[in-house]
Design a protein around this motif. Structure first.
Motif, mmCIF file in Angstrom:
data_model
loop_
_atom_site.group_PDB
_atom_site.id
_atom_site.type_symbol
_atom_site.label_atom_id
_atom_site.label_comp_id
_atom_site.label_asym_id
_atom_site.label_seq_id
_atom_site.Cartn_x
_atom_site.Cartn_y
_atom_site.Cartn_z
ATOM 1 N N ARG A 50 22.076 -9.744 44.412
ATOM 2 C CA ARG A 50 21.693 -8.331 44.276
ATOM 3 C C ARG A 50 20.195 -8.115 44.528
ATOM 4 N NH1 ARG A 50 24.942 -6.524 38.854
ATOM 5 N NH2 ARG A 50 24.009 -4.487 39.371
ATOM 6 N N GLU A 53 19.139 -4.608 45.895
ATOM 7 C CA GLU A 53 19.157 -3.580 44.850
ATOM 8 C C GLU A 53 17.878 -3.638 44.011
ATOM 9 O OE1 GLU A 53 21.649 -2.971 40.677
ATOM 10 O OE2 GLU A 53 22.597 -4.014 42.357
ATOM 11 N N THR A 165 14.665 -1.732 34.882
ATOM 12 C CA THR A 165 16.005 -1.186 34.696
ATOM 13 C C THR A 165 17.003 -1.888 35.604
ATOM 14 O OG1 THR A 165 15.123 0.974 34.029
ATOM 15 C CG2 THR A 165 17.405 0.905 34.802
ATOM 16 N N ALA A 166 16.619 -2.078 36.863
ATOM 17 C CA ALA A 166 17.514 -2.757 37.806
ATOM 18 C C ALA A 166 17.735 -4.212 37.410
ATOM 19 C CB ALA A 166 16.936 -2.672 39.219
ATOM 20 N N ARG A 169 19.970 -4.452 34.353
ATOM 21 C CA ARG A 169 21.350 -4.148 34.735
ATOM 22 C C ARG A 169 22.028 -5.380 35.339
ATOM 23 N NH1 ARG A 169 20.332 0.305 37.186
ATOM 24 N NH2 ARG A 169 20.021 -0.559 39.269
ATOM 25 N N ARG A 172 22.506 -8.029 32.439
ATOM 26 C CA ARG A 172 23.572 -7.674 31.498
ATOM 27 C C ARG A 172 24.950 -7.822 32.132
ATOM 28 N NH1 ARG A 172 22.602 -4.606 26.903
ATOM 29 N NH2 ARG A 172 24.433 -3.297 27.321
ATOM 30 N N ASP A 173 25.063 -7.449 33.405
ATOM 31 C CA ASP A 173 26.343 -7.620 34.092
ATOM 32 C C ASP A 173 26.737 -9.096 34.149
ATOM 33 O OD1 ASP A 173 26.491 -4.909 34.471
ATOM 34 O OD2 ASP A 173 25.977 -4.957 36.606
ATOM 35 N N GLN A 186 18.437 -6.435 26.262
ATOM 36 C CA GLN A 186 18.343 -4.976 26.275
ATOM 37 C C GLN A 186 16.930 -4.521 26.606
ATOM 38 O OE1 GLN A 186 20.433 -2.805 22.942
ATOM 39 N NE2 GLN A 186 20.475 -4.866 22.060
#
Length: 428
Positions: A50, A53, A165-166, A169, A172-173, A186
């Motif tokens: 990723r 992204e 934030t990216a 994400r 966490r995924d 978090q």
């Protein structure tokens, strides 16, 4: 109306995140190494898959920083490229290869009364990280905390909000996809200072706070947090060139320490030169620094060599000796001897890293004995003060305090200990 029985309803978003992190930490603490390493492998793979992204999000932060007139040194810290994302993923894989500190017996013995006593490493629990425009810290902190069985609350600066934030994400995924609670990682909700203040007051939910950034950030956390703090420090690092030295080596170490990547805390900010070698060394040093694009903030004795050099040399002010430039600038002075260099360092250093370049074992030994910083380098660049370079994998920060942790902080520094007492019906 029936009142809600859900305790989260009365909590702020920051407190909710801390409670979720506490629950995740309880799940992580007993996990075996293999399971944690599998999650880290999933994280490294996800970062590479990723990358586009992540870079797209990072570009928004960079554009906003440039519009705000942010310095190039800070923008360099903020920037993520495909190469840097690959390097971050590689750092995560390096963490996989490291021993798991959890459960390690620090010391143990059988007491005279037959009781078996063991002191073992255990996770800290919930670790909060408050940091500035360094999105790589997001992944480094998450990887080290997961490996050491801790949940992590990440509070990056607003300048890296899109990037963080990216990244979170993606992390966490990967964690959730591997069957562990995603709340182990978090972002602290909110971009205001109030969210930082609330994190600093979450004593009992957050076990330790680690600030990473400039002097004002660290000072704010140290002075205002009621959560225990591991203080990381600014890097006013020194290179001292002794009277007995290899001039070529001294030039190479100086330039590498200052210019290899000036925006980081282990770059050199002050050059000190023994008076006996000044005539031979200073002109060469000024020219080499000029070639690297470095401006020299010089005392009167260095200024005397300026006309013979192509370097940009300006007169130093008292503020220069305590400044962490994080840019292509360095303060420079001639000192009468090694002891004078040590006194200068004691007066102005932030206690991070100091280096001596010398061919004298006696001088090296005296320098390392007298200088009280986290790291003292002999004939090596200050840039080596780094968890990765020390073989710790990624680092959570470089602690300049003396309690619990000092210097680059790896996995063991993210643990505490507990005693396990095993008897056979023993009573006292």
């Amino acid at each position: 109306m029936t009142p809600s029985l859900n305790p989260y309803d009365s909590m702020t978003p920051v407190t909710q995140a801390a409670y979720r992190a506490r629950a995740a930490a309880n799940t992580l603490a007993p996990l075996p190494r293999a399971q944690k390493d599998d999650v880290l492998a999933a994280i490294a793979d996800a970062l590479e898959v990723r990358t586009a992204e992540i870079i797209e999000a990072n570009a928004k932060d960079i554009d906003r920083a440039r519009e705000a007139g942010t310095s190039e040194a800070i923008i360099d810290r903020l920037t993520l490229t495909a190469e840097r994302v690959r390097a971050i993923a590689s750092d995560v894989r390096d963490v996989i290869a490291l021993p798991d500190p959890v459960g390690e017996v620090v010391r143990g013995s059988t007491l005279p009364n037959g009781i078996d006593l063991r002191q073992v490493r255990v996770p800290l629990g919930v670790v909060g990280i408050i940091y500035e425009a360094r999105p790589n810290v997001t992944v480094d902190a998450a990887a080290l905390c997961l490996k050491s069985g801790n949940a992590v609350l990440l509070r990056g600066s607003s300048s890296a909000y899109e990037s963080n934030t990216a990244l979170v994400r993606v992390l966490r995924d990967a964690v959730g996809g591997a069957g562990l609670p995603a709340d182990a990682i978090q972002l602290v909700p909110g971009e205001s200072r109030e969210s930082v203040t609330e994190l600093m007051r979450a004593r009992g939910l957050v076990d330790v706070l680690i600030p990473r950034g400039g002097a004002s950030l660290i000072k704010n956390v140290v002075e205002n947090s009621i959560v225990p703090v591991i203080e990381t420090g600014t890097g006013n690092c020194h290179v001292y060139v002794d009277k007995d030295t290899d001039l070529d080596m001294a030039v190479d170490i100086l330039v590498n320490s200052k210019a290899q990547r000036p925006s980081v805390c282990n770059s050199a900010e002050t050059l000190l030169v023994h008076a006996d070698v000044a005539d031979a060394f200073v002109p060469r040093a000024l020219d080499a620094l000029a070639d690297a694009g470095v401006t020299v903030h010089a005392d009167a004795r260095i200024l005397a060599y300026a006309e013979r050099s192509k370097a940009t040399v300006v007169e130093a002010t008292p503020d220069d000796w305590e400044t962490e430039y994080l840019s292509y600038d360095i303060a420079a002075a001639v000192v009468d001897d090694l002891d004078a260099a040590v006194e200068h360092i004691r007066l102005w250093s932030s206690g991070h890293t100091e280096a001596i370049v010398t061919t004298s074992q006696q001088a090296a030994r005296r320098f390392t004995q007298l200088v009280d910083s986290t790291t003292v380098a002999v004939n090596a660049s200050t840039r080596f003060t780094d968890g990765g370079q020390f073989g710790f994998g990624a680092e959570i920060g470089i602690s300049t305090q003396k309690l619990h942790a000092r210097g680059p902080m790896g996995l063991p520094e993210l643990t505490s200990t507990k005693y396990i007492v095993t008897g056979d019906g023993h009573t006292r």
